[in-house]
Design a protein around this motif. Structure first.
Motif, mmCIF file in Angstrom:
data_model
loop_
_atom_site.group_PDB
_atom_site.id
_atom_site.type_symbol
_atom_site.label_atom_id
_atom_site.label_comp_id
_atom_site.label_asym_id
_atom_site.label_seq_id
_atom_site.Cartn_x
_atom_site.Cartn_y
_atom_site.Cartn_z
ATOM 1 N N UNK A 291 -4.346 4.818 1.212
ATOM 2 C CA UNK A 291 -5.405 3.892 1.632
ATOM 3 C C UNK A 291 -6.063 4.327 2.938
ATOM 4 N N UNK A 292 -5.452 5.281 3.633
ATOM 5 C CA UNK A 292 -6.056 5.804 4.858
ATOM 6 C C UNK A 292 -7.078 6.862 4.456
ATOM 7 N N UNK A 293 -8.349 6.533 4.611
ATOM 8 C CA UNK A 293 -9.417 7.366 4.059
ATOM 9 C C UNK A 293 -10.130 8.245 5.084
ATOM 10 N N UNK A 294 -9.667 8.258 6.338
ATOM 11 C CA UNK A 294 -10.399 9.016 7.349
ATOM 12 C C UNK A 294 -10.411 10.511 7.052
ATOM 13 N N UNK A 295 -11.525 11.132 7.428
ATOM 14 C CA UNK A 295 -11.719 12.566 7.193
ATOM 15 C C UNK A 295 -10.992 13.377 8.255
ATOM 16 N N UNK A 296 -11.019 12.914 9.481
ATOM 17 C CA UNK A 296 -10.348 13.601 10.586
ATOM 18 C C UNK A 296 -8.883 13.161 10.607
#
Length: 324
Positions: free
Chosen positions: A179-184
């Motif tokens: 569920x953690x969708x960050x790119x960085x």
């Protein structure tokens, strides 16, 4: 209770020299865990080719043909160590009960996996591999590495001291981590955010078995900066505090200048003026750079580009699809 299925997730980038040496070591460790009844026969060793330019992928495919316990996926291009690990974990989460991510260079103690699996069987969902000591590092590397962990903790990032990316994670944790969708991404700082019961296993790290390190000082500094800006806003707050301090000093300087003017004193020379201008200019550029880094990350996040693209699998070599 059925035996858990384990996937070892091993990122590889230009590892044609070391892979033929360490692959049998990983296989032996898997066989030992299976023979001791700790994990299922369906467990696998998953190599993640991170866009290697040498024969790494060819070696992985040959290994998969020789032994069904070896499998592999290949990214469409090099996307960095963190994204390679993430690709392997996301590929594994629906296929197994637990994963252990480890580098393929043989530096991390493979035998520590026994203790990791034992901790999982005792109820831990996340088990961190932590270096007991840094005797194999040079003084400079040891000083900078330990300084990095202290700095990250001071910045407010919850990371495990002397832990890199050698860890066991259950599929239950990975389901929530997806569920953690960050790119960085900075995995060693993001995994603790998920929570669940965790513990640490301590081991001694050895020298690289073959080949050269793919993490020179430049990449280490970039990783550290990415970790700080991905997990903490404290640099922005430090800038605000610095701005307040400089504003107070400037206000004092204005009052001093007015008093000097009324007293009839004339400040001669340009040295003081140049020093002040250069100092203020440098501070402003530094602050703008830090703010710009955060804005750049926001820009990349809003694009929501895929973090990895899997171009091939050893069990479906011509299938192209992306996830993440």
């Amino acid at each position: 209770m059925s035996k858990p299925i384990l996937w070892m997730v091993i990122p590889c980038y230009n590892e044609e020299m070391v892979l033929p040496i360490t692959a049998p070591m990983f296989r032996q460790e898997l066989a030992d865990l299976i023979s001791e009844g700790k994990i299922s026969e369906q467990s696998r060793i998953c190599f993640v080719n991170d866009g290697s330019k040498d024969d790494t992928w060819q070696i992985i495919t040959e290994l998969s043909k020789q032994d069904e316990h070896f499998i592999g996926i290949s990214q469409s291009r090099n996307r960095g160590h963190q994204n390679a690990v993430l690709a392997g974990l996301m590929e594994a989460k629906d296929q197994c009960d637990i994963t252990i991510s480890i580098d393929c260079d043989g530096q991390d103690d493979i035998h520590a996996m026994h203790a990791m699996v034992d901790a999982y069987l005792d109820g831990c969902e996340v088990v961190y591999g932590v270096r007991a000591r840094r005797t194999t590092d040079t003084f400079f590397k040891r000083f900078t590495a330990e300084g990095f962990y202290h700095l990250m903790n001071w910045m407010g990032a919850d990371i495990v001291f002397n832990h890199a990316d050698y860890r066991l994670i259950s599929s239950r944790v990975l389901d929530h981590f997806a569920d953690y969708k960050e790119v960085n991404i900075f995995l060693r700082g993001m995994v603790p955010l998920v929570g669940f019961k965790s513990t640490s296993v301590y081991y001694d790290r050895a020298e690289r078995i073959a080949g050269e390190s793919h993490y020179p000082l430049k990449k280490m500094l970039a990783l550290a900066f990415d970790g700080i800006t991905s997990l903490s806003v404290k640099p922005i707050r430090l800038i605000a505090g610095l701005g307040l301090v400089i504003s107070v000093l400037s206000f004092i300087g204005v009052i001093w200048a007015i008093i000097q003017a009324f007293a009839g004193y004339v400040v001669a020379g340009w040295t003081s003026t140049v020093c002040i201008v250069c100092f203020m200019g440098g501070i402003q550029l530094l602050c703008l750079g830090v703010i710009g880094e955060y804005i750049g990350k926001i820009y990349m996040e809003t694009k929501a580009r895929p973090r990895y693209i899997i171009s091939e699998r050893t069990w479906a070599p011509y299938e192209r699809e992306y996830k993440g």
